[in-house]
Design an enzyme around this catalytic site. Structure first.
Site, mmCIF file in Angstrom:
data_model
loop_
_atom_site.group_PDB
_atom_site.id
_atom_site.type_symbol
_atom_site.label_atom_id
_atom_site.label_comp_id
_atom_site.label_asym_id
_atom_site.label_seq_id
_atom_site.Cartn_x
_atom_site.Cartn_y
_atom_site.Cartn_z
ATOM 1 C CD GLU A 22 -7.480 6.049 6.094
ATOM 2 O OE1 GLU A 22 -6.687 5.108 5.940
ATOM 3 O OE2 GLU A 22 -7.302 7.190 5.626
ATOM 4 C CD GLU A 72 -3.126 0.937 2.041
ATOM 5 O OE1 GLU A 72 -3.396 -0.210 2.418
ATOM 6 O OE2 GLU A 72 -3.872 1.914 2.235
ATOM 7 N NE ARG A 85 -7.912 13.360 7.832
ATOM 8 C CZ ARG A 85 -7.505 12.780 6.725
ATOM 9 N NH1 ARG A 85 -8.116 13.039 5.573
ATOM 10 N NH2 ARG A 85 -6.498 11.926 6.731
ATOM 11 C CE LYS A 99 -0.947 8.371 9.144
ATOM 12 N NZ LYS A 99 -1.668 8.333 7.858
ATOM 13 C CE LYS A 151 -6.029 2.731 8.853
ATOM 14 N NZ LYS A 151 -5.616 2.936 7.457
ATOM 15 C CD GLU A 174 2.408 6.041 11.181
ATOM 16 O OE1 GLU A 174 1.974 5.397 12.166
ATOM 17 O OE2 GLU A 174 1.796 6.086 10.098
ATOM 18 C CD GLU A 200 -0.533 8.326 1.257
ATOM 19 O OE1 GLU A 200 0.049 7.870 2.260
ATOM 20 O OE2 GLU A 200 -1.767 8.419 1.163
ATOM 21 C CG ASN A 216 -5.332 -0.208 5.807
ATOM 22 O OD1 ASN A 216 -5.820 0.268 6.827
ATOM 23 N ND2 ASN A 216 -5.052 0.539 4.748
ATOM 24 C CG ASP A 236 -2.762 10.973 5.597
ATOM 25 O OD1 ASP A 236 -1.783 10.418 6.109
ATOM 26 O OD2 ASP A 236 -3.500 10.411 4.762
HETATM 27 O O1 GCW Z 1 -2.182 8.257 4.292
HETATM 28 C C1 GCW Z 1 -3.263 7.375 4.373
HETATM 29 C C2 GCW Z 1 -3.095 6.461 3.219
HETATM 30 C C3 GCW Z 1 -3.637 5.067 3.448
HETATM 31 C C4 GCW Z 1 -3.053 4.572 4.763
HETATM 32 C C5 GCW Z 1 -3.506 5.490 5.868
HETATM 33 C C6 GCW Z 1 -2.910 5.117 7.215
HETATM 34 C C7 GCW Z 1 -2.375 2.364 5.362
HETATM 35 O O2 GCW Z 1 -3.695 7.046 2.113
HETATM 36 O O3 GCW Z 1 -3.257 4.272 2.366
HETATM 37 O O4 GCW Z 1 -3.406 3.236 5.018
HETATM 38 O O5 GCW Z 1 -3.072 6.788 5.621
HETATM 39 O O6 GCW Z 1 -1.917 5.708 7.573
HETATM 40 O O7 GCW Z 1 -3.456 4.261 7.885
#
Ligand code: GCW
Length: 710
Positions: A307, A183, A352, A376, A303, A403, A409, A226, A381
């Site tokens: 999501e 991923e 958010r 994070k 996690k 993190e 990404e 995930n 994100d």
């Molecule tokens: O940044 C987002 C990503 C997902 C990721 C999620 C996460 C692993 O788009 O792909 O899933 O964060 O950090 O859990």
């Protein structure tokens, strides 16, 4: 005759320069040292190796040394027990008689489990170089440090280096799926070959472990957050155990992600409610089984309720309830639980950026001792730039793991050159003011601020099966830099880049100077052409690649992140808006909340700024925003020119690869700039500032560009 020798010599040098390198060796190339003075120094100081002990870790330390010296000095180091010989390198712990003899016990005591020192000492009538530590792994770290000094051409005549890692768990998070995909991976498939394991141990696993050990990374979560519950079945635990065996000599512990619903999915239970007695028992038994196969297993990463992932919220339980049940199963075996704080609901109208804080801050003090909470670096994100995550400093009773994301990404995948050392530095040195001035995030996560026993830092891996591991040759620097900052959050990004360039490419100043400069500016450049002044999450929705500030979706709009309208741009997070500023300590809260004092690079993160707003420069906000985008593109052009000028100084393979990538980055920087500027112009209705050439196409054109390759 003389001429012929000269010609042959010339051809040899030429061959070396153009010799293709594929990048597989990373920063452990151990290039031959041609400088005669330096080579003579190294040879004379490292003529003999004294190792008075044996273990798998000491063996790999010895093997690495021998191989590296052979390559760098074309010399075989001989092993001896005679410490009185000039030019001895003595490595080991107190278990080695040669080290025990040196009366270093007191100094060693202060080094902890993983620290080491490298020192020039008198041994008999001679001097010797000593690498000493309390544990074998410290010896290995010391050996890699010495080899780094040599690879970067530093004198080792009189050394006194002492290093102790500041953070305990320095862990890569692989988002690798059991089917071999990754991923958000941009450098090929997973390096873990689950089909071949446990029988076949790929050479890559060893080289992966060497690279990690060389920068002090001591843990790896092997699979995606995930998660797939299958990774906890006996079949997969046996495979994981084989990997753990391969990584163990290098001090890399194995961790797994745990799917919260595993008790249902692979345990046959009706529920995964963390307070259900059967569920509690199931996790306890599972942990016992894991440790049966992997006695030094690191722990789980989870996690949950994020999501679409299952979690304790499915049973109306808190994150603490969920985390503690699994943590209690791990505790008797010495394992830790890393619980992610990346939790948000995609609800319109809610900010958010505030959600994780609201969810987790009240749980401070409610987690078991072996739980670490993992936010994070920012509350949205992994954006090119975010305000830092307000949970740092706000949960004094809970060890927090920072993190980072090495895989790019939101930073142009493995196509754009972005050195993340600058980003690591920015967040780690950020002052939270949690306990007054000087309460940096580095001190929060190292545990120094609250004297936590546990501490950790995580990096989402950027590697895959590509021959050079990371796709972009420069993306290797982010793996390297992550290790260095994890070891020492106070590291200097410039020094880290310096060492990496020397080892990966060349010690030649003509190469080093411009390339280092290019790296150090690269993150800011990407921010400039993607999301300047605190903009964020305006990338293409599904892929997170390329611009998409116009993206509309029933659940998610890019607009929610930028709020462009006829008045201005940016999200009001002050008291008149979502009041996210209240989640920060003073004086930050006030300074973020005031349009005059907020750092310009976070302006649009915290404020809805009128297009005509006058900036400190005296120019309008609109003009500055646009100029920032143009600056970003101009900077990529400069990066290209700087790179072109170093042609011939390194191998053609990597030179050409980077050249092509920079060309593509240049095209995409323009795509970002033109798409975003035209889109925001459709709200501001203002002219582009003088000197900014009109984009070549209309907005509709940029909106219609599909994601490359799709
Ligand atoms: O940044 C987002 C990503 C997902 C990721 C999620 C996460 C692993 O788009 O792909 O899933 O964060 O950090 O859990």
């Amino acid at each position: 005759m003389g001429k012929r020798i000269l010609l042959m010599g010339f051809c040899l040098v030429f061959l070396c320069i153009v010799r293709g390198e594929n990048g597989y060796d990373l920063w452990l190339r151990y290039e031959k040292i041609n400088d005669v003075t330096l080579r003579t120094q190294y040879r004379s100081l490292l003529a003999q190796l004294v190792v008075g002990q044996q273990s798998p870790t000491i063996k790999v330390a010895k093997d690495e040394l021998k191989m590296a010296l052979q390559k760098m000095l074309q010399m075989q180091i001989t092993e001896t027990s005679n410490t009185g010989f000039p030019g001895s390198l003595i490595i080991g712990t107190l278990a080695s008689p040669a080290i025990a003899k040196l009366s270093l016990a007191k100094e060693l005591a202060a080094l902890g489990e993983e620290g080491f020192f490298i020192r020039t000492v008198s041994a008999g009538n001679h001097t010797a170089t000593v690498i000493a530590a309390n544990k074998d792994i410290g010896v290995l770290y010391g050996v890699f440090r010495l080899l780094e000094l040599m690879q970067t051409h530093q004198s080792i005549v009189s050394i006194a280096i002492k290093e102790i890692p500041q953070v305990k768990l320095r862990v890569l998070n692989h988002w690798d799926n059991l089917n071999g995909t990754i991923e958000r991976g941009y450098a090929g498939g997973s390096i873990w070959n689950w089909q071949q394991l446990p029988g076949i141990i790929d050479r890559r696993y060893i080289d992966y472990a060497r690279a990690n050990a060389s920068v002090g990374i001591n843990g790896a979560v092997l699979n995606n957050v995930n998660a797939n519950a299958k990774s906890l079945t006996k079949e997969y635990l046996i495979k994981t155990a084989a990997l753990a065996d391969a990584l163990r000599p290098y001090g890399v512990k194995v961790y797994l992600t745990a799917r919260f619903s595993a008790p249902k999915e692979i345990g046959g239970l009706k529920t995964a409610d963390p307070l259900d007695a059967e569920v509690i028992k199931w996790w306890a038994n599972k942990a016992t089984e894991v440790y049966h196969y992997i006695p030094d297993f690191g722990g789980f990463l989870v996690k949950a309720n994020s999501e679409g992932q299952p979690g304790p919220g499915d049973y109306k339980r808190t994150h603490a309830d969920g985390a503690n049940t699994i943590a209690r199963a791990l505790a008797p075996h010495g394992g830790v639980l890393m619980w992610r704080a990346f939790v948000y609901e995609n609800k319109k109208g809610s900010d958010r950026a505030k959600q994780a804080y609201n969810e987790f801050q009240p749980l401070d003090g409610k987690f078991d001792k072996n739980v670490l909470l993992q936010p994070k670096y920012g509350p949205i994100d992994f954006q090119p730039r975010e305000a830092y995550h307000p949970l740092f400093g706000a949960m004094p009773k809970t060890p927090l793991v920072m993190e980072f994301q090495l895989t790019q990404e939101y930073f142009g995948f493995a196509t754009h050159l972005v050195y993340l050392g600058s980003l690591f530095k920015e967040y780690l040195q950020q002052d939270t003011y949690a306990k007054g001035e000087g309460s940096t995030i580095a001190k929060v996560i190292s545990g120094e601020l609250e004297e936590h026993a546990l501490s950790g830092i995580a990096g989402v891996s950027n590697m895959g099966s590509d021959v050079n591991w990371t796709g972009h040759p420069f993306a290797q620097s982010n793996w390297y830099a992550f290790g260095k900052f994890a070891w020492n959050p106070g590291a200097d990004e410039s020094e880290v880049a310096d060492n990496w360039v020397r080892m990966t490419f060349s010690n030649d100043q003509h190469f080093l100077r411009p390339v280092k400069k290019l790296m150090l500016g690269s993150r800011e450049t990407a921010v400039d052409y993607m999301t300047p002044m605190g903009l964020n999450h305006i990338m293409n929705f599904a892929t997170h690649y390329g611009p998409g500030p116009w993206y509309k979706d029933p659940n998610w709009d890019a607009w929610d992140y930028h709020h462009a309208d006829s008045v201005g741009l940016g999200v009001d997070r002050t008291a008149t808006g979502s009041n996210a500023i209240a989640q920060y300590y003073q004086p930050l809260s006030d300074s973020f909340g005031n349009i005059k004092t907020v750092p310009i690079n976070l302006l649009l993160w915290f404020h809805h700024v009128p297009w005509d707003h006058i900036m400190p420069s005296g120019d309008s906000f609109w003009n500055e925003l646009v100029m920032q985008y143009y600056k970003g593109v101009a900077e990529v052009k400069e990066m290209q020119l700087a790179w072109d000028r170093v042609e011939g100084m390194i191998d053609q393979n990597r030179f050409q690869q980077v050249k092509h990538l920079l060309t593509q980055q240049g095209r995409e920087a323009e795509w970002w700039r033109d798409g975003c500027v035209l889109y925001f112009q459709s709200f501001s209705h203002k002219k582009l500032p003088a000197g900014c050439a009109r984009p070549a196409h209309l907005l509709s054109y940029y909106k219609s560009i599909p994601f490359p390759g799709y």
